[in-house]
Scaffold this motif. Structure first.
Motif, short mmCIF file in Angstrom:
data_model
loop_
_atom_site.label_atom_id
_atom_site.label_comp_id
_atom_site.label_asym_id
_atom_site.label_seq_id
_atom_site.Cartn_x
_atom_site.Cartn_y
_atom_site.Cartn_z
N UNK A 182 10.58 -8.06 -36.08
CA UNK A 182 9.98 -9.39 -36.08
C UNK A 182 8.53 -9.34 -35.62
N UNK A 183 8.26 -8.57 -34.58
CA UNK A 183 6.87 -8.44 -34.10
C UNK A 183 6.00 -7.75 -35.15
N UNK A 184 6.53 -6.70 -35.78
CA UNK A 184 5.77 -5.99 -36.80
C UNK A 184 5.50 -6.87 -38.01
N UNK A 185 6.50 -7.67 -38.40
CA UNK A 185 6.30 -8.57 -39.53
C UNK A 185 5.25 -9.64 -39.20
N UNK A 186 5.21 -10.10 -37.97
CA UNK A 186 4.16 -11.06 -37.58
C UNK A 186 2.78 -10.43 -37.72
N UNK A 187 2.63 -9.19 -37.28
CA UNK A 187 1.36 -8.49 -37.44
C UNK A 187 1.03 -8.33 -38.92
N UNK A 188 2.03 -7.96 -39.73
CA UNK A 188 1.81 -7.77 -41.16
C UNK A 188 1.40 -9.05 -41.86
N UNK B 7 -0.17 -11.62 -40.57
CA UNK B 7 -1.55 -11.95 -40.20
C UNK B 7 -2.53 -11.11 -41.01
N UNK B 8 -2.27 -9.81 -41.14
CA UNK B 8 -3.15 -8.94 -41.92
C UNK B 8 -3.15 -9.35 -43.38
N UNK B 9 -1.97 -9.67 -43.93
CA UNK B 9 -1.90 -10.10 -45.33
C UNK B 9 -2.67 -11.39 -45.56
N UNK C 21 -4.79 0.62 -45.76
CA UNK C 21 -3.83 0.24 -44.71
C UNK C 21 -2.42 0.66 -45.09
N UNK C 22 -2.06 0.51 -46.37
CA UNK C 22 -0.72 0.88 -46.82
C UNK C 22 -0.51 2.38 -46.71
N UNK C 23 -1.56 3.15 -46.92
CA UNK C 23 -1.43 4.61 -46.95
C UNK C 23 -1.30 5.23 -45.57
N UNK C 24 -1.61 4.49 -44.52
CA UNK C 24 -1.54 5.08 -43.19
C UNK C 24 -0.09 5.41 -42.83
N UNK C 25 0.25 6.67 -42.64
CA UNK C 25 1.62 7.02 -42.27
C UNK C 25 1.98 6.43 -40.92
N UNK C 26 3.22 5.92 -40.83
CA UNK C 26 3.62 5.28 -39.58
C UNK C 26 3.56 6.24 -38.40
N UNK C 27 4.01 7.50 -38.62
CA UNK C 27 4.01 8.42 -37.48
C UNK C 27 2.59 8.85 -37.10
N UNK C 28 1.70 8.93 -38.09
CA UNK C 28 0.31 9.24 -37.75
C UNK C 28 -0.34 8.07 -37.04
N UNK C 29 -0.13 6.86 -37.56
CA UNK C 29 -0.69 5.67 -36.92
C UNK C 29 -0.11 5.48 -35.52
N UNK C 30 1.19 5.73 -35.37
CA UNK C 30 1.81 5.61 -34.05
C UNK C 30 1.22 6.61 -33.08
N UNK C 31 0.97 7.83 -33.53
CA UNK C 31 0.39 8.84 -32.65
C UNK C 31 -1.04 8.48 -32.26
N UNK C 32 -1.81 7.96 -33.22
CA UNK C 32 -3.18 7.56 -32.90
C UNK C 32 -3.20 6.41 -31.90
N UNK C 33 -2.34 5.41 -32.13
CA UNK C 33 -2.28 4.29 -31.20
C UNK C 33 -1.79 4.73 -29.83
N UNK D 35 1.89 -0.18 -35.16
CA UNK D 35 2.13 0.98 -36.03
C UNK D 35 2.97 0.60 -37.24
N UNK D 36 3.92 -0.30 -37.07
CA UNK D 36 4.73 -0.75 -38.20
C UNK D 36 4.06 -1.86 -39.00
N UNK D 37 3.34 -2.75 -38.32
CA UNK D 37 2.83 -3.94 -38.98
C UNK D 37 1.58 -3.70 -39.81
N UNK D 38 0.74 -2.73 -39.45
CA UNK D 38 -0.51 -2.52 -40.20
C UNK D 38 -0.23 -2.05 -41.63
N UNK D 39 0.60 -1.01 -41.86
CA UNK D 39 0.90 -0.65 -43.26
C UNK D 39 1.63 -1.76 -44.01
N UNK D 40 2.51 -2.48 -43.33
CA UNK D 40 3.21 -3.59 -43.97
C UNK D 40 2.25 -4.67 -44.40
#
Length: 572
Positions: free
Chosen positions: A106-112, A114-116, A143-155, A183-188
C-alpha cells in the motif's frame, strides 16, 4: 454466462497451481526427505534410518496426492498444517507476514501513484491546450528500468548508512517502511506513469473534449472527465501491478530483512517446506483474484453503460510528433552499441587485474571483486541478456494478444501468472528440467505475458464497443475480417509500446534467475549476476554496480523511445 465462465477459469487455474506445488518435491526426481534433512540440519549425516524416520513422520511414503488431499481437508477447518522444517503451525505466521506485505504494498503503491501523476501532468496540460502528443517516455522508462534490488541497495546506502535518517533493516513502524516503499514504488510509478500518459493522451484526442472546451466547461471538470475516460483502460493494469508488487517485494524484503509474505514463501520454496509453500502461494493467488475481480468490477461500474450500448468514442489514429522523439532512441542505441563494441574484444572471464581496481584508461569501467574487466562482462552479457529478453518479450506479446481476445476464458491464468514472481516460476521449472538458460527463459515467459493480456483485453472491450465496429456485421463484414482489418491494427500500437516498456524488466528477471543458479551457469557474464556481485562492494567500488545498471537503463529508454516517435498530427 460470462461471470460463471471467468469464475470457472479462476477456480481451475487455482486448483492446477496448488496441485503442481503439491507435487513439486517429487518432480525434481530427488528424495524429499533428503532435502528436508539438509534444510533442518546441514551437518547431520543422511543415513537410511534418518531418512526413513523423516518419511514416516511426514507421511512422505504416501506420495503427493494423499498429502495434498490431507492438506486441503485441514485447510477447510482452518488448519494449514505444520511446517516441515520448524514444526510450528503455518497459518498464523503466514497471516502475519501477509499483513506486513500488504502494508508495504500500500505504501509503495501510494509512492507509485504520486510519481505517475507527476509524469501525466504535462500530458494533461498539453491536452487542455489542444496540443496532444505522445511523449517519448524517457523518464518513465528510466524509472521502470531501475532494478528493485539495486534501488533498494542504493537507498540503503544513502538513507541508512551515509545520512543515517532511517534504520537499515527490520519492520517496527512507518519509519522502517520509507526506504522499502521507495524502492518498490519508484519503478511502479514509472510503469504506471507511462501507461497512464498513453491513456490520457488518447482521451485528449477525442472530439468531446473540444466540444466541452468550446462550451466553457471548467478545467477542473475537464480534468476529472479525462481521468474517468482513461481509468477503464488502466484499471486492469493497476490491479495487476498491485499483485506484481508482492513478487517484487521478495527482493526488497530480503535486502531490508522484512518479514513479509514473499520472503517467507521464497524461503519455504528453497527449503521444500511444502505446507508453508502451499499456504503462501494460496494467499498470493487469492489476493490476486480479489484484486483482479475488484478492478474488473470498478471498470464496469465506471464504464459499463458505454460498453453495453456501443457508444465508445473512437480516437484519431495519428499523434503529434514529440520534440526530440527521433534523437532519444538514436542516442541510446549508439551508446549501447558503442558499449558492446568496446567491450566485446576484451576478456570477460580472466581475473587479470587488481581486485576492485578503479576506472582508468586501460579499465574504463574498473574491475570487479575477482579482478575481471567490468566493461567486458557488461558487453558480453548484453548479447545473451538482450537477445533472450527480446525473444521472451515478443513471445509475451503474441500470447498476450491472443489471450486478450478471450478475457473471460483466460481470467484465471492471467491473474495467477501475474501473482507468481519469476523466482517462484524459476524454482518450479528448475525442479523439473534443471537449471538451464532455456528453463530461465521459460520461467520468465510463464509469468510475464499476463500484463499484456490484461491490457489487450481492456483494449478489445473498448474497441469492440465503438459504433463503427458494432456496425461492421450489418454491412457484411465477417468476424475474422473485422478482427484482422480493424481490431488488430488498433491493438498493435499500445501493446507493442507496453511490451517494449517491459523488456528491461524481463532482461533483469532473466539475469536474476541466472545469478540464483536457475539459468546460465557461472562464470558466464549476465547483467543481473554482475549487478549482484558488485552490490556487496557498492560503498567501496560503486563502478561495479553503476556500469551494468546504466546499461540496463539505456536498454529501457531505447526500448520505449523508439516506438514512441509519433506519426504527425492530422488536421482538425
Amino acid at each position: 454466462m460470462c461471470f460463471p465462465l471467468s469464475l470457472l477459469s479462476r477456480l481451475l487455474a487455482l486448483c492446477g497451481v496448488v496441485a503442481l506445488v503439491g507435487m513439486l518435491p517429487w518432480l525434481s526426481g530427488k528424495d524429499p526427505a533428503l532435502a528436508l534433512l539438509r534444510a533442518r540440519s546441514g551437518d547431520q549425516e543422511a543415513t537410511p534410518e534418518t531418512l526413513d524416520a523423516i518419511r514416516q513422520s511426514l507421511h512422505l511414503d504416501q506420495g503427493p496426492l494423499p498429502l495434498l488431499a490431507a492438506w486441503l481437508r485441514g485447510l477447510l477447518q482452518g488448519d494449514a498444517g505444520r511446517s516441515w522444517v520448524s514444526g510450528q503451525p503455518v497459518l498464523p505466521g503466514m497471516v502475519q507476514a501477509t499483513g506486513v506485505s500488504l502494508t508495504l504494498m500500500a505504501l509503495a503503491m501510494s509512492v507509485g501513484l504520486v510519481i505517475a501523476l507527476l509524469i501525466c501532468l504535462p500530458v494533461v496540460r498539453a491536452g487542455l491546450a489542444g496540443r496532444v502528443q505522445r511523449p517519448v517516455g524517457a523518464l518513465a522508462a528510466t524509472l521502470t528500468a531501475l532494478p528493485e534490488f539495486l534501488l533498494a541497495s542504493l537507498l540503503l546506502l544513502v538513507g541508512a548508512v551515509w545520512l543515517r535518517l532511517f534504520p537499515p533493516f527490520g519492520w517496527s513502524g512507518l519509519h522502517t517502511a520509507v526506504l522499502p516503499a521507495l524502492a518498490l514504488g519508484i519503478p511502479t510509478g514509472g510503469l504506471l506513469g507511462r501507461l497512464a500518459s498513453d491513456a490520457v493522451a488518447r482521451a485528449c484526442q477525442e472530439r468531446w473534449l473540444v466540444t466541452w472546451s468550446m462550451a466553457g466547461i471548467s478545467s477542473r471538470a475537464l480534468i476529472l472527465a479525462i481521468a474517468r475516460r482513461a481509468l477503464p483502460e488502466l484499471l486492469p493494469q493497476l490491479g495487476l501491478v498491485m499483485i506484481a508488487l508482492t513478487g517484487a517485494a521478495v527482493t526488497v524484503e530480503k535486502v531490508f530483512a522484512i518479514p513479509g509474505l514473499g520472503r517467507a514463501t521464497l524461503g519455504a520454496a528453497a527449503a521444500q517446506d511444502l505446507p508453508a509453500l502451499q499456504t503462501g502461494l494460496l494467499i498470493l493467488l487469492l489476493l490476486a483474484f480479489a484484486l483482479g475481480m475488484a478492478a474488473t468490477a470498478l471498470r464496469h461500474l465506471l464504464f459499463g453503460p458505454a460498453l453495453r450500448a456501443g457508444e465508445m468514442p473512437a480516437p484519431p489514429v495519428a499523434w503529434a510528433r514529440p520534440r526530440g522523439g527521433r534523437w532519444m532512441p538514436l542516442a541510446c542505441g549508439v551508446a549501447l552499441v558503442g558499449l558492446v563494441l568496446a567491450g566485446l574484444p576484451r576478456d570477460a572471464l580472466s581475473p587479470e587485474h587488481l581486485r576492485l581496481a578503479p576506472p582508468s584508461w586501460s579499465l574504463p569501467f574498473g574491475a570487479d571483486a575477482t579482478g575481471r574487466d567490468v566493461l567486458a562482462r557488461v558487453a558480453h552479457g548484453a548479447l545473451q541478456t538482450c537477445f533472450s529478453a527480446l525473444l521472451v518479450t515478443l513471445a509475451c506479446l503474441a500470447i498476450g494478444l491472443v489471450t486478450g481476445l478471450f478475457p473471460r476464458l483466460f481470467a484465471g491464468p492471467i491473474e495467477i501468472a501475474n501473482a507468481l514472481p519469476p523466482v517462484m516460476a524459476g524454482l518450479v521449472v528448475a525442479a523439473v528440467s534443471g537449471p538451464t538458460p532455456e528453463g530461465a527463459a521459460l520461467a520468465v515467459l510463464a509469468v510475464s505475458w499476463a500484463p499484456l493480456a490484461a491490457h489487450s483485453a481492456a483494449l478489445v472491450a473498448e474497441i469492440g464497443a465503438q459504433p463503427h465496429i458494432r456496425m461492421l456485421p450489418l454491412v457484411g463484414v465477417g468476424r475474422w475480417r473485422s478482427l484482422w482489418r480493424y481490431m488488430l491494427p488498433a491493438l498493435s500500437g499500445p501493446l507493442v509500446r507496453h511490451a517494449m516498456l517491459r523488456l528491461p524488466g524481463i532482461a533483469l528477471a532473466l539475469a536474476s534467475l541466472g545469478f540464483l543458479g536457475l539459468g546460465a551457469p557461472p562464470p558466464l557474464p549476465e547483467w543481473g549476476r554482475v549487478l549482484a556481485e558488485g552490490m556487496p562492494y557498492l560503498e567501496r567500488a560503486p563502478w561495479t554496480v553503476l556500469a551494468p545498471g546504466g546499461a540496463l537503463v539505456l536498454l529501457a529508454v531505447l526500448a520505449v523511445s523508439w516506438v514512441g516517435v509519433g506519426r504527425g498530427q492530422p488536421a482538425p
